[in-house]
Design an enzyme around this catalytic site. Structure first.
Site, PDB file in Angstrom:
ATOM      1  N   GLY A  64      -5.745  -5.669   2.058  1.00 37.39           N
ATOM      2  CA  GLY A  64      -4.382  -5.587   2.564  1.00 37.39           C
ATOM      3  C   GLY A  64      -3.798  -6.959   2.864  1.00 37.39           C
ATOM      4  O   GLY A  64      -2.677  -7.275   2.445  1.00 37.39           O
ATOM      5  N   ARG A  77       0.821  -1.212   0.000  1.00 34.94           N
ATOM      6  CA  ARG A  77       0.000   0.000   0.000  1.00 34.94           C
ATOM      7  C   ARG A  77       0.859   1.269   0.000  1.00 34.94           C
ATOM      8  O   ARG A  77       0.429   2.298  -0.519  1.00 34.94           O
ATOM      9  CB  ARG A  77      -0.944  -0.007   1.205  1.00 34.94           C
ATOM     10  CG  ARG A  77      -2.184  -0.860   0.963  1.00 34.94           C
ATOM     11  CD  ARG A  77      -3.121  -0.863   2.135  1.00 34.94           C
ATOM     12  NE  ARG A  77      -4.425  -1.398   1.749  1.00 34.94           N
ATOM     13  CZ  ARG A  77      -5.344  -1.820   2.597  1.00 34.94           C
ATOM     14  NH1 ARG A  77      -5.116  -1.773   3.907  1.00 34.94           N
ATOM     15  NH2 ARG A  77      -6.502  -2.273   2.167  1.00 34.94           N
ATOM     16  N   GLY A 121     -12.435  -3.799   1.658  1.00 35.21           N
ATOM     17  CA  GLY A 121     -13.841  -3.415   1.718  1.00 35.21           C
ATOM     18  C   GLY A 121     -14.211  -2.430   0.615  1.00 35.21           C
ATOM     19  O   GLY A 121     -15.303  -2.503   0.033  1.00 35.21           O
TER      20      GLY A 121
HETATM   21  N1  LIG Z   1     -10.780 -18.689  10.167  1.00 38.22           N
HETATM   22  C1  LIG Z   1     -10.222 -17.570  10.577  1.00 38.22           C
HETATM   23  N2  LIG Z   1     -10.215 -17.253  11.888  1.00 38.22           N
HETATM   24  C2  LIG Z   1      -9.610 -16.127  12.314  1.00 38.22           C
HETATM   25  N3  LIG Z   1      -9.041 -15.204  11.501  1.00 38.22           N
HETATM   26  C3  LIG Z   1      -9.051 -15.477  10.199  1.00 38.22           C
HETATM   27  C4  LIG Z   1      -9.630 -16.653   9.673  1.00 38.22           C
HETATM   28  N4  LIG Z   1      -9.472 -16.619   8.334  1.00 38.22           N
HETATM   29  C5  LIG Z   1      -8.812 -15.489   8.040  1.00 38.22           C
HETATM   30  N5  LIG Z   1      -8.541 -14.786   9.148  1.00 38.22           N
HETATM   31  C6  LIG Z   1      -7.798 -13.525   9.269  1.00 38.22           C
HETATM   32  O1  LIG Z   1      -8.397 -12.536   8.479  1.00 38.22           O
HETATM   33  C7  LIG Z   1      -7.475 -11.472   8.363  1.00 38.22           C
HETATM   34  C8  LIG Z   1      -7.740 -10.697   7.107  1.00 38.22           C
HETATM   35  O2  LIG Z   1      -9.101 -10.300   7.081  1.00 38.22           O
HETATM   36  P1  LIG Z   1      -9.634  -8.979   6.390  1.00 38.22           P
HETATM   37  O3  LIG Z   1     -11.110  -9.121   6.362  1.00 38.22           O
HETATM   38  O4  LIG Z   1      -9.013  -7.810   7.057  1.00 38.22           O
HETATM   39  O5  LIG Z   1      -9.087  -9.165   4.881  1.00 38.22           O
HETATM   40  P2  LIG Z   1      -8.235  -8.213   3.934  1.00 38.22           P
HETATM   41  O6  LIG Z   1      -7.854  -8.989   2.744  1.00 38.22           O
HETATM   42  O7  LIG Z   1      -7.079  -7.603   4.660  1.00 38.22           O
HETATM   43  O8  LIG Z   1      -9.245  -7.071   3.548  1.00 38.22           O
HETATM   44  P3  LIG Z   1      -9.323  -5.540   4.079  1.00 38.22           P
HETATM   45  O9  LIG Z   1      -8.284  -4.810   3.291  1.00 38.22           O
HETATM   46  O10 LIG Z   1     -10.716  -5.170   3.809  1.00 38.22           O
HETATM   47  O11 LIG Z   1      -8.981  -5.508   5.529  1.00 38.22           O
HETATM   48  C9  LIG Z   1      -6.105 -12.111   8.380  1.00 38.22           C
HETATM   49  O12 LIG Z   1      -5.320 -11.487   9.379  1.00 38.22           O
HETATM   50  C10 LIG Z   1      -6.400 -13.580   8.718  1.00 38.22           C
HETATM   51  O13 LIG Z   1      -5.517 -14.097   9.682  1.00 38.22           O
HETATM   52  O1  LIG Z   2      -7.755  -2.155   5.348  1.00 36.96           O
HETATM   53  C1  LIG Z   2      -8.685  -1.574   4.767  1.00 36.96           C
HETATM   54  O2  LIG Z   2      -9.571  -2.191   4.133  1.00 36.96           O
HETATM   55  C2  LIG Z   2      -8.712  -0.070   4.742  1.00 36.96           C
HETATM   56  O3  LIG Z   2      -7.503   0.487   5.172  1.00 36.96           O
HETATM   57  C3  LIG Z   2      -9.874   0.447   5.562  1.00 36.96           C
HETATM   58  O4  LIG Z   2      -9.737   0.098   6.908  1.00 36.96           O
HETATM   59  P1  LIG Z   2     -11.055   0.010   7.821  1.00 36.96           P
HETATM   60  O5  LIG Z   2     -11.820  -1.202   7.366  1.00 36.96           O
HETATM   61  O6  LIG Z   2     -10.538  -0.110   9.221  1.00 36.96           O
HETATM   62  O7  LIG Z   2     -11.849   1.278   7.589  1.00 36.96           O
END
Ligand SMILES: Nc1ncnc2c1ncn2[C@@H]1O[C@H](COP(=O)(O)OP(=O)(O)OP(=O)(O)O)[C@@H](O)[C@H]1O
Ligand SMILES: O=C(O)[C@H](O)COP(=O)(O)O
Length: 403
Positions: A358, A35, A382
């Site tokens: 991320g 990022r 998101g």
């Molecule tokens: N079964 C699970 N139980 C607990 N944590 C989980 C599980 N599966 C995935 N994760 C955790 O989810 C986290 C990522 O979730 P997140 O929803 O933040 O996705 P993202 O790809 O980073 O999207 P965003 O950018 O929206 O945050 C990781 O740190 C991972 O360890």
């Molecule tokens: O990790 C993300 O998806 C963005 O940085 C937004 O973070 P937030 O879901 O905490 O608003």
């Protein structure tokens, strides 16, 4: 949407830029700087034009008050390395330090204010509270550039309200993200498969309704899947669960069936007593069990091998794939298998693939894939999901108005 070139000559002008520097951390170490790198084209252009740049960003979800755990210090250091110039970090967000650091900038210099979420007004639902904070941000610049694509779905002071106060434009990252995502929103080649996972269960369950309208198949893994499994009548032990959404998930399953769409859920999972995320260690033994056999005192931390095969097969037959959220706790090797299987299927398949989020982006890079093995690695998690749903995103809509 206005872009930087619409702002005219920026030499000597003070520019406030919102970036998404919400990078994954292990302690104070940035585990994926994607990022930060993604922000470089816009930052370099502004700096080479001689603008005086004050960057605003958040890290994690601190609760409106300073919390050293969420300091942007690691980000300031990494950004400085990548830009090859010093990035001074203010000790506050809009207080005397931010004002002094910003006022001291010479042409072509950049400073970073501390985490915007140290200010309660940033994420306030009360318009006047956000507006009051936005006024303070606006004092740090003559112009506003919005380049934090990952947060444009948030109606927050540094994303939305500030853009109403200053002449504003989208940065190059926001422009590029919008052009890729609009392509797969308006005319995706089918079959179109959306793969969801991750831990922001409440946020991401909310988008399923609309995704069912556009995608042909939804694959659900990661923390997201347990609320669905519960809706199907399975017990999920101590896995991540949003009890309040179980009924909604029953509705999504019925809705998908009625629309002739498919929702694929894991058929087996990797379970353990738990994990220590900070130490990246597993508590107890890792076992693979079918989804109808998760013991009450254990939790699912990854999808199992049969689910990996099922999901990979579906991805192999797709023409467009959007993936957000790891299939398991991919930061811990024992639970990285599901996420690796999805990354492999995408890299080897012929579908146009977009990876958002991320942690998902960090995971594929950690596994050794390069960005060019996928169609596009979006910085939005998101944000990309809400864009794909066809929703109007506040941080983009606000750039369309004239000031
Ligand atoms: N079964 C699970 N139980 C607990 N944590 C989980 C599980 N599966 C995935 N994760 C955790 O989810 C986290 C990522 O979730 P997140 O929803 O933040 O996705 P993202 O790809 O980073 O999207 P965003 O950018 O929206 O945050 C990781 O740190 C991972 O360890
Ligand atoms: O990790 C993300 O998806 C963005 O940085 C937004 O973070 P937030 O879901 O905490 O608003």
């Amino acid at each position: 949407m206005k872009t930087i070139s619409d702002l005219g000559d920026l030499r000597g002008k003070r520019v406030v830029i919102r970036c998404d520097f919400n990078v994954p951390l292990s302690g104070q170490t940035i585990t994926d700087d994607g990022r930060i790198r993604a922000a470089l084209p816009t930052l370099k252009e502004l700096l080479s034009q001689g603008a005086r740049v004050t960057a605003l960003a958040h890290l994690g979800r601190p609760k409106g008050t300073p919390d050293p755990k969420f300091s942007l210090a690691p980000v300031a250091a990494r950004l400085g390395e990548l830009l090859g110039q010093s990035v001074k970090l203010a000790t506050d967000t809009v207080g005397p330090s931010a004002q002094a650091v910003s006022a001291a900038l010479a042409d072509g210099e950049i400073a970073l204010a501390e985490n915007v979420r140290f200010e309660a007004g940033e994420t306030s639902k009360v318009d006047a509270e956000r507006a009051e904070l936005a006024e303070k941000y606006a004092q740090l610049g003559d112009y506003f550039v919005s380049d934090g694509f990952g947060v444009v779905h948030r109606k927050q002071a540094s994303v939305y309200d500030i853009a109403k106060l200053l002449p504003s434009a989208a940065g190059h990252l926001v422009e590029k993200e919008v052009s890729v995502l609009s392509k797969i929103t308006t005319d995706p080649e089918r079959p179109y498969v959306v793969v969801l996972g991750g831990a922001k269960v409440a946020d991401k369950l909310a988008v399923i309704d609309n995704l069912l309208k556009v995608a042909d198949t939804l694959i659900i893994g990661g923390g997201m899947s347990y609320t669905f499994l519960k809706a199907q009548g399975y017990e999920v032990g101590n896995s991540i669960l949003d009890e309040s959404k179980v009924e909604a998930c029953k509705g999504y399953l019925a809705d998908a069936q009625a629309k002739g769409k498919r929702i694929l859920l894991p058929v087996d999972v990797r379970i353990a007593d738990g994990m220590d995320f900070e130490a990246r260690t597993v508590k107890g033994e890792v076992e693979v069990v079918p989804v109808d056999a998760i013991p009450a005192d254990k939790g699912g931390l990854d999808i199992g091998p049969e689910s990996e095969k099922l999901f990979a097969q579906e991805i192999a037959g797709a023409k467009t794939v959007f993936w957000n959220g790891p299939a398991g706790v991919s930061e811990i090797e024992a639970f990285a298998g599901g996420t690796k299987a999805i990354a492999k299927a995408l890299a080897e398949g012929s579908a146009f693939s977009v990876i958002g989020g991320g942690d998902s982006a960090a995971a594929v890079r950690t596994f050794g894939y390069s960005d060019d093995q996928f169609g596009w690695i979006s910085t939005g998690g998101g944000a990309s999901l809400e864009y794909l749903e066809g929703k109007q995103l506040p941080g983009l809509a606000v750039l369309e108005g004239d000031k």
